[in-house]
Design a protein around this motif. Structure first.
Motif, PDB file in Angstrom:
ATOM      1  N   ALA A  46      18.231 -32.609 -15.612  1.00 15.50           N
ATOM      2  CA  ALA A  46      17.263 -33.638 -15.209  1.00 15.50           C
ATOM      3  C   ALA A  46      15.861 -33.267 -15.706  1.00 15.50           C
ATOM      4  O   ALA A  46      15.129 -34.133 -16.206  1.00 15.50           O
ATOM      5  CB  ALA A  46      17.278 -33.809 -13.699  1.00 15.50           C
ATOM      6  N   GLU A  47      15.511 -31.996 -15.564  1.00 18.77           N
ATOM      7  CA  GLU A  47      14.193 -31.551 -16.045  1.00 18.77           C
ATOM      8  C   GLU A  47      14.089 -31.661 -17.570  1.00 18.77           C
ATOM      9  O   GLU A  47      13.058 -32.069 -18.111  1.00 18.77           O
ATOM     10  CB  GLU A  47      13.930 -30.105 -15.604  1.00 18.77           C
ATOM     11  CG  GLU A  47      13.861 -29.910 -14.105  1.00 18.77           C
ATOM     12  CD  GLU A  47      12.784 -30.755 -13.452  1.00 18.77           C
ATOM     13  OE1 GLU A  47      11.690 -30.913 -14.032  1.00 18.77           O
ATOM     14  OE2 GLU A  47      13.049 -31.269 -12.349  1.00 18.77           O
ATOM     15  N   GLN A  48      15.173 -31.319 -18.252  1.00 24.84           N
ATOM     16  CA  GLN A  48      15.164 -31.386 -19.713  1.00 24.84           C
ATOM     17  C   GLN A  48      15.041 -32.828 -20.211  1.00 24.84           C
ATOM     18  O   GLN A  48      14.289 -33.099 -21.152  1.00 24.84           O
ATOM     19  CB  GLN A  48      16.427 -30.734 -20.281  1.00 24.84           C
ATOM     20  CG  GLN A  48      16.462 -29.234 -20.117  1.00 24.84           C
ATOM     21  CD  GLN A  48      17.809 -28.642 -20.488  1.00 24.84           C
ATOM     22  OE1 GLN A  48      18.773 -29.358 -20.730  1.00 24.84           O
ATOM     23  NE2 GLN A  48      17.878 -27.314 -20.531  1.00 24.84           N
ATOM     24  N   ILE A  49      15.791 -33.734 -19.594  1.00 24.65           N
ATOM     25  CA  ILE A  49      15.702 -35.120 -20.069  1.00 24.65           C
ATOM     26  C   ILE A  49      14.353 -35.735 -19.692  1.00 24.65           C
ATOM     27  O   ILE A  49      13.858 -36.615 -20.383  1.00 24.65           O
ATOM     28  CB  ILE A  49      16.892 -35.996 -19.608  1.00 24.65           C
ATOM     29  CG1 ILE A  49      16.937 -36.155 -18.098  1.00 24.65           C
ATOM     30  CG2 ILE A  49      18.204 -35.448 -20.142  1.00 24.65           C
ATOM     31  CD1 ILE A  49      17.991 -37.130 -17.603  1.00 24.65           C
ATOM     32  N   ALA A  50      13.743 -35.249 -18.605  1.00 27.38           N
ATOM     33  CA  ALA A  50      12.391 -35.725 -18.258  1.00 27.38           C
ATOM     34  C   ALA A  50      11.405 -35.277 -19.325  1.00 27.38           C
ATOM     35  O   ALA A  50      10.510 -36.040 -19.707  1.00 27.38           O
ATOM     36  CB  ALA A  50      11.990 -35.201 -16.888  1.00 27.38           C
ATOM     37  N   ALA A  51      11.575 -34.047 -19.825  1.00 24.82           N
ATOM     38  CA  ALA A  51      10.691 -33.532 -20.878  1.00 24.82           C
ATOM     39  C   ALA A  51      10.874 -34.303 -22.182  1.00 24.82           C
ATOM     40  O   ALA A  51       9.954 -34.373 -23.001  1.00 24.82           O
ATOM     41  CB  ALA A  51      10.955 -32.053 -21.101  1.00 24.82           C
ATOM     42  N   LEU A  52      12.060 -34.881 -22.355  1.00 17.76           N
ATOM     43  CA  LEU A  52      12.323 -35.672 -23.560  1.00 17.76           C
ATOM     44  C   LEU A  52      11.846 -37.118 -23.406  1.00 17.76           C
ATOM     45  O   LEU A  52      12.109 -37.954 -24.269  1.00 17.76           O
ATOM     46  CB  LEU A  52      13.822 -35.669 -23.882  1.00 17.76           C
ATOM     47  CG  LEU A  52      14.418 -34.315 -24.275  1.00 17.76           C
ATOM     48  CD1 LEU A  52      15.933 -34.426 -24.378  1.00 17.76           C
ATOM     49  CD2 LEU A  52      13.815 -33.832 -25.583  1.00 17.76           C
ATOM     50  N   LYS A  53      11.175 -37.411 -22.295  1.00 14.74           N
ATOM     51  CA  LYS A  53      10.620 -38.744 -22.019  1.00 14.74           C
ATOM     52  C   LYS A  53      11.698 -39.818 -21.829  1.00 14.74           C
ATOM     53  O   LYS A  53      11.509 -40.978 -22.183  1.00 14.74           O
ATOM     54  CB  LYS A  53       9.637 -39.195 -23.117  1.00 14.74           C
ATOM     55  CG  LYS A  53       8.540 -38.221 -23.417  1.00 14.74           C
ATOM     56  CD  LYS A  53       7.582 -38.133 -22.269  1.00 14.74           C
ATOM     57  CE  LYS A  53       6.394 -37.263 -22.716  1.00 14.74           C
ATOM     58  NZ  LYS A  53       5.868 -36.441 -21.709  1.00 14.74           N
ATOM     59  N   VAL A  54      12.849 -39.380 -21.260  1.00 15.92           N
ATOM     60  CA  VAL A  54      13.891 -40.350 -20.901  1.00 15.92           C
ATOM     61  C   VAL A  54      13.354 -41.159 -19.732  1.00 15.92           C
ATOM     62  O   VAL A  54      12.535 -40.678 -18.945  1.00 15.92           O
ATOM     63  CB  VAL A  54      15.202 -39.610 -20.543  1.00 15.92           C
ATOM     64  CG1 VAL A  54      16.250 -40.543 -19.980  1.00 15.92           C
ATOM     65  CG2 VAL A  54      15.741 -38.880 -21.765  1.00 15.92           C
ATOM     66  N   ASP A  55      13.811 -42.393 -19.602  1.00 15.27           N
ATOM     67  CA  ASP A  55      13.256 -43.272 -18.553  1.00 15.27           C
ATOM     68  C   ASP A  55      13.359 -42.633 -17.172  1.00 15.27           C
ATOM     69  O   ASP A  55      14.271 -41.870 -16.870  1.00 15.27           O
ATOM     70  CB  ASP A  55      13.945 -44.640 -18.583  1.00 15.27           C
ATOM     71  CG  ASP A  55      15.402 -44.562 -18.213  1.00 15.27           C
ATOM     72  OD1 ASP A  55      15.755 -45.052 -17.128  1.00 15.27           O
ATOM     73  OD2 ASP A  55      16.190 -43.983 -18.998  1.00 15.27           O
TER      74      ASP A  55
END
Length: 124
Positions: A46-55
């Motif tokens: 979840a933290e990684q995809i947040a860093a990738l600017k996922v919605d």
């Protein structure tokens, strides 16, 4: 379990219960540990995809999945702890049955005096 339980049957049943609980507890602890690892990994994802600017909705859902998985892990650990306590109680019950009744069983078994009514000695 029959209502006319004999001493030998009591010991056998309690020993089996204790053994089954120990086996099942080990299984639940293994599953709880795996679930805990998966929950932490999902949180990292979840933290990684947040860093990738996922919605934000996807990130929030992934965090929610991690939280639910952690709750399942905690529940499995609580269950395993309860099962361990039940296993200890079963072992204590077996020991208590041995303490309370084994002398009587040994006397009946080793007695060379014929008994008039053997069923009377097997009743509680």
């Amino acid at each position: 379990m029959p209502s006319d339980l004999t001493y030998r049957e009591l010991k056998r049943e309690v020993r089996k219960l204790s053994r089954d609980l120990r086996r099942d507890t080990a299984t639940f602890k293994t599953l709880a540990t795996a679930q805990d690892t998966a929950a932490k990994e999902t949180g990292r994802i979840a933290e990684q995809i947040a860093a990738l600017k996922v919605d934000a909705a996807t990130v929030a859902e992934t965090h929610e999945v991690a939280r639910i998985m952690q709750g399942l892990s905690n529940a499995a650990i609580a269950y395993a702890t309860s099962a361990e306590e039940a296993g200890r109680a079963a072992a204590a019950a077996e020991q208590q049955a041995h303490t309370d009744h084994d002398g009587i069983q040994q006397a009946v078994t080793s007695s060379r005096v014929p008994m008039a009514d053997r069923t009377w000695y097997t009743q509680e």
